[in-house]
Write an enzyme that holds these catalytic residues in place. Structure first.
Site, mmCIF file in Angstrom:
data_model
loop_
_atom_site.group_PDB
_atom_site.id
_atom_site.type_symbol
_atom_site.label_atom_id
_atom_site.label_comp_id
_atom_site.label_asym_id
_atom_site.label_seq_id
_atom_site.Cartn_x
_atom_site.Cartn_y
_atom_site.Cartn_z
ATOM 1 N N CYS A 201 23.827 62.328 34.491
ATOM 2 C CA CYS A 201 22.459 62.202 34.980
ATOM 3 C C CYS A 201 21.561 61.303 34.137
ATOM 4 O O CYS A 201 20.582 60.758 34.637
ATOM 5 C CB CYS A 201 21.835 63.588 35.096
ATOM 6 S SG CYS A 201 22.868 64.736 36.040
ATOM 7 N N HIS B 239 14.744 61.823 36.580
ATOM 8 C CA HIS B 239 15.957 62.178 37.308
ATOM 9 C C HIS B 239 15.601 63.241 38.331
ATOM 10 O O HIS B 239 14.867 64.191 38.034
ATOM 11 C CB HIS B 239 17.008 62.706 36.330
ATOM 12 C CG HIS B 239 18.117 63.462 36.984
ATOM 13 N ND1 HIS B 239 18.863 62.940 38.021
ATOM 14 C CD2 HIS B 239 18.607 64.719 36.765
ATOM 15 C CE1 HIS B 239 19.761 63.827 38.400
ATOM 16 N NE2 HIS B 239 19.622 64.920 37.658
ATOM 17 N N ASN C 209 20.114 65.460 44.760
ATOM 18 C CA ASN C 209 20.407 65.075 43.383
ATOM 19 C C ASN C 209 21.590 64.107 43.412
ATOM 20 O O ASN C 209 22.723 64.510 43.670
ATOM 21 C CB ASN C 209 20.739 66.332 42.569
ATOM 22 C CG ASN C 209 21.038 66.044 41.111
ATOM 23 O OD1 ASN C 209 21.414 64.943 40.747
ATOM 24 N ND2 ASN C 209 20.903 67.061 40.276
#
Length: 352
Positions: free
Chosen positions: A120, A269, A299
């Site tokens: 991430c 993020h 995500n």
């Protein structure tokens, strides 16, 4: 933490590609009661995601994004000295996906290419690597390709992750120009927490076998997955993030001699709506300056920061914008960056 700074290096152009297949999160799985699904979806703030088809890989998404970027900006491929492919869902264990893309995109054999395995926080790490190479006098341009097909590695029968992850790919052209000014990076890692977000099997520590691909009940709540599907300890990850990310952002503000009011946009993020809202309030960031794309893409791991810029800021950026980027997650690794998006060309999103 590792602090890096660069002068007169920046992002010339950005493009993104997403799968055509739209997943309605409220209708995604038959394994849980509808009322439970509705509660989960509302909490994480993810209503739609994009899933790649069975034969579509991260490199296919990056290829489409790169073709769009090269076409829109009339890039001379002879001037691109390095291709970086950043992903945790590559095409193969070997060879490197970057080398395959070098050939597929028609770059000369003199082009350097390598892969980076990061989650991430990966886009910010990838930028720091590209910027580092651009400090060399004979490196003119770097093409950073960042793709993930996380839908392929999580079980729809595990409510902890079933409604979170989506697929996408981006291309970023990095180059030298005095108009970019100074940029700053803070890069961090904590491998003692490697088990918080993980796929236990399928690598060389625990190779694939009949047992590793077998689905099993993994907890008292009846969640089901195999050892080759990803899992996440959401509560521990959240507790870690709310402690470390505000601290890291304060550190990079001090390092770059800026204040939170100096920025046009803050791009996190896209982990989930609750985490990002909490961080924004904790750091006293204006919601109008904190774009979110998680509601329609989910995500997308390392891709989420550049995808959010392409999706949400294409029509809002002016000639010069100071932005604060923050990525965090699997590893655990986290990173922040202060940079200028100056005359950044952003292409329309491509559907694959």
């Amino acid at each position: 933490m590792a602090y890096l700074q660069f002068e007169n290096i920046g992002i010339k152009a950005l493009s993104a590609a997403i799968p055509k297949r739209v997943i309605n999160n409220l209708e995604y799985t038959e394994h849980f009661p509808k009322e439970d699904v509705a509660e989960i979806v509302e909490k994480v703030g993810i209503y739609e995601r994009r899933f790649a088809e069975e034969n579509t890989t991260s490199s296919d998404l990056c290829f489409a994004a790169a073709e769009k970027l090269l076409e829109d900006n009339e890039i001379n491929k002879e001037e691109v000295d390095l291709i970086i492919f950043l992903s945790q869902t590559p095409d193969y264990r070997m060879p490197a996906t970057s080398v395959i893309l070098q050939d597929k995109l028609g770059f000369p054999k003199s082009t350097m290419a390598f892969d980076v395995n990061m989650g991430c926080a990966g886009f910010i790490y990838g930028l720091s690597i590209g910027f580092s190479f651009l400090q060399q006098p004979h490196v003119k341009k770097v093409l950073l390709l960042n793709g993930e097909t996380r839908s392929k590695v999580y079980s729809p029968k595990d409510r902890k992750v079933a409604f979170l992850f989506g697929d996408a790919g981006v291309a970023a052209l990095l180059e030298k120009n005095e108009e970019y000014g100074m940029s700053y990076f803070s890069l961090n890692s904590d491998g003692s927490r490697e088990s918080l977000i993980k796929i236990d099997a399928g690598g060389y520590r625990n190779p694939s076998s009949v047992d590793t691909i077998k689905e099993k009940v993994v907890d008292e709540f009846g969640n089901i997955r195999s050892d080759e599907q990803g899992y996440m300890n959401g509560a521990d990850v959240f507790n870690f993030l709310i402690r470390e990310i505000p601290r890291d952002i304060k550190n990079i503000l001090k390092f770059s001699k800026t204040t939170i009011e100096d920025f046009d946009y803050y791009v996190f993020h896209q982990a989930n709506k609750y985490i990002n809202s909490y961080l924004g309030k904790k750091l006293k960031m204006s919601p109008e300056k904190t774009p979110m794309s998680i509601h329609k893409y989910g995500n997308t791991s390392s891709v989420s920061i550049p995808l959010t810029i392409v999706s949400e800021l294409k029509e809002k950026l002016n000639e010069k914008n100071k932005v604060l980027l923050s990525g965090f997650g699997v590893g655990l690794a986290w990173a922040s960056s202060v940079l200028n998006l100056t005359n950044c060309s952003i292409s329309d999103i491509v559907e694959v």
